[in-house]
Scaffold this motif. Sequence first.
Motif, short mmCIF file in Angstrom:
data_model
loop_
_atom_site.label_atom_id
_atom_site.label_comp_id
_atom_site.label_asym_id
_atom_site.label_seq_id
_atom_site.Cartn_x
_atom_site.Cartn_y
_atom_site.Cartn_z
N GLY A 1 18.23 9.76 -44.97
CA GLY A 1 16.72 9.76 -45.15
C GLY A 1 16.29 8.47 -45.62
N LEU A 2 16.50 8.16 -46.54
CA LEU A 2 16.22 6.74 -47.39
C LEU A 2 16.54 5.54 -46.53
CD1 LEU A 2 17.21 7.56 -51.04
CD2 LEU A 2 14.71 7.70 -50.08
N ALA A 3 17.70 5.48 -46.00
CA ALA A 3 18.21 4.35 -45.30
C ALA A 3 17.32 4.03 -44.04
CB ALA A 3 19.87 4.45 -44.89
N PHE A 4 17.05 5.09 -43.39
CA PHE A 4 16.15 5.13 -42.05
C PHE A 4 14.79 4.80 -42.21
CE2 PHE A 4 20.13 7.24 -39.77
CZ PHE A 4 20.41 6.04 -39.21
N LYS A 5 14.32 4.82 -43.29
CA LYS A 5 12.79 4.90 -43.76
C LYS A 5 12.20 3.72 -42.77
CE LYS A 5 9.25 4.50 -47.02
NZ LYS A 5 8.97 4.14 -48.56
N PRO A 6 12.65 2.59 -42.77
CA PRO A 6 12.14 1.63 -41.81
C PRO A 6 11.84 1.88 -40.48
CG PRO A 6 13.54 0.45 -43.41
CD PRO A 6 13.89 1.92 -43.37
N LEU A 7 12.59 2.57 -39.89
CA LEU A 7 12.68 3.30 -38.64
C LEU A 7 11.80 4.36 -38.36
CD1 LEU A 7 13.87 3.29 -35.54
CD2 LEU A 7 15.70 4.67 -36.25
N PHE A 8 12.02 5.39 -39.49
CA PHE A 8 11.32 6.76 -39.44
C PHE A 8 9.74 6.58 -39.33
CE2 PHE A 8 15.26 9.48 -40.32
CZ PHE A 8 15.97 9.17 -39.32
N VAL A 9 9.44 5.77 -40.68
CA VAL A 9 8.05 5.92 -40.77
C VAL A 9 7.15 5.36 -39.69
CG1 VAL A 9 6.45 4.80 -42.67
CG2 VAL A 9 8.35 5.65 -43.34
N PRO A 10 7.35 4.41 -39.07
CA PRO A 10 6.62 4.05 -37.84
C PRO A 10 6.62 5.15 -36.90
CG PRO A 10 7.96 2.14 -38.48
CD PRO A 10 8.35 3.42 -39.47
N LEU A 11 7.51 5.90 -36.85
CA LEU A 11 7.86 6.95 -35.60
C LEU A 11 6.72 8.26 -36.08
CD1 LEU A 11 11.74 6.82 -34.68
CD2 LEU A 11 9.63 6.16 -33.08
N VAL A 12 6.80 8.35 -37.38
CA VAL A 12 6.21 9.82 -37.70
C VAL A 12 5.17 9.56 -38.72
CG1 VAL A 12 8.51 10.96 -37.18
CG2 VAL A 12 7.80 10.27 -39.61
#
Length: 334
Positions: free
Chosen positions: A88-99
Amino acid sequence: MEPLMKYLRMLFDNFTLALLAVVFIATVLPCSGEGAVLFGWLTNLAIGLLFFLHGAKLSREAIIAGAGHWRLHLLVFACTFVLFPLLGLAFKPLFVPLVGNELYLGVLYLCALPATVQSAIAFTSLARGNVPAAICSAAASSLLGIFLTPLLVMLLLGASGDTGSGLDAVLKITLQLLVPFVAGQLARRWIGAWVKRNARWLKVVDQGSILLVVYTAFSEAVVTGLWHTVSAQHLAGLFAVCGILLTVVLLGTRLLGRVLGFNVEDRITILFAGSKKSLATGVPMAQVLFVGGGIGAMILPLMLFHQIQLMVCAVLAQRYAARVEEDERVSAPS
């Protein structure tokens, strides 16, 4: 045709349809004012009853039967409470723009939750895995989650989440979740047989409690503007985020089970017990941990992940079961 119908019933069961209906009702007819206060009290009572029944249903014999497989349990707990949060922390740069930031906090909350009990055991059994170990791991994960999830939420969300003070959160968890759970375990001596005999309609009580919490949480979220802040684009992105998270965890649990030398039955258990997140625990726990209108955004990723994990794991369980049956036919003496 029969396997297909069984699969469809698993995906679109009555509870899933009821969840969708409750979210729709909360969107159209949210409770507010004195009604919200009344539903708040009812929700607190429902949460206490839910965890009391969890305690009363948890078989100590089943836990003892699988407790000796400590390497498997440690790996499942590491996947549930370490791998998920790190992803969850590692994918923050990918997840935040998506959601967006608000739903991303809900994704972090999802990562902090314990494993689900019922579906982890059901899929392990269907796939011909180590069922006693699955029962032990899933039950212990649910119990550990009462302590570990609030700590992980404070570590992962920090000042970003409206969780109140750490001491207040621990006190709420203790009073509303742990005390009823322990009371249920103590009462099992007298009511265990009755709970087992009435498992079918007590399941309705369980699910009804969750539906009540979902209605209350989404009503509050709708009143405070949830659907104005969650765009269709972010909602679509949430599907992708849940899919990515589940895919990485499934691949990770499968690889770890193989690399660490577990047999096929144990690897099946690790796959299904280590990749699940509990809706039954997560929804009422969010009601305890979070305050204000952000609860709806916190549980929305969990509700979506829950359905995706059922869909994917149903397919995987069927494939594992077919492979085991084929191996048994090949090895059977002619």
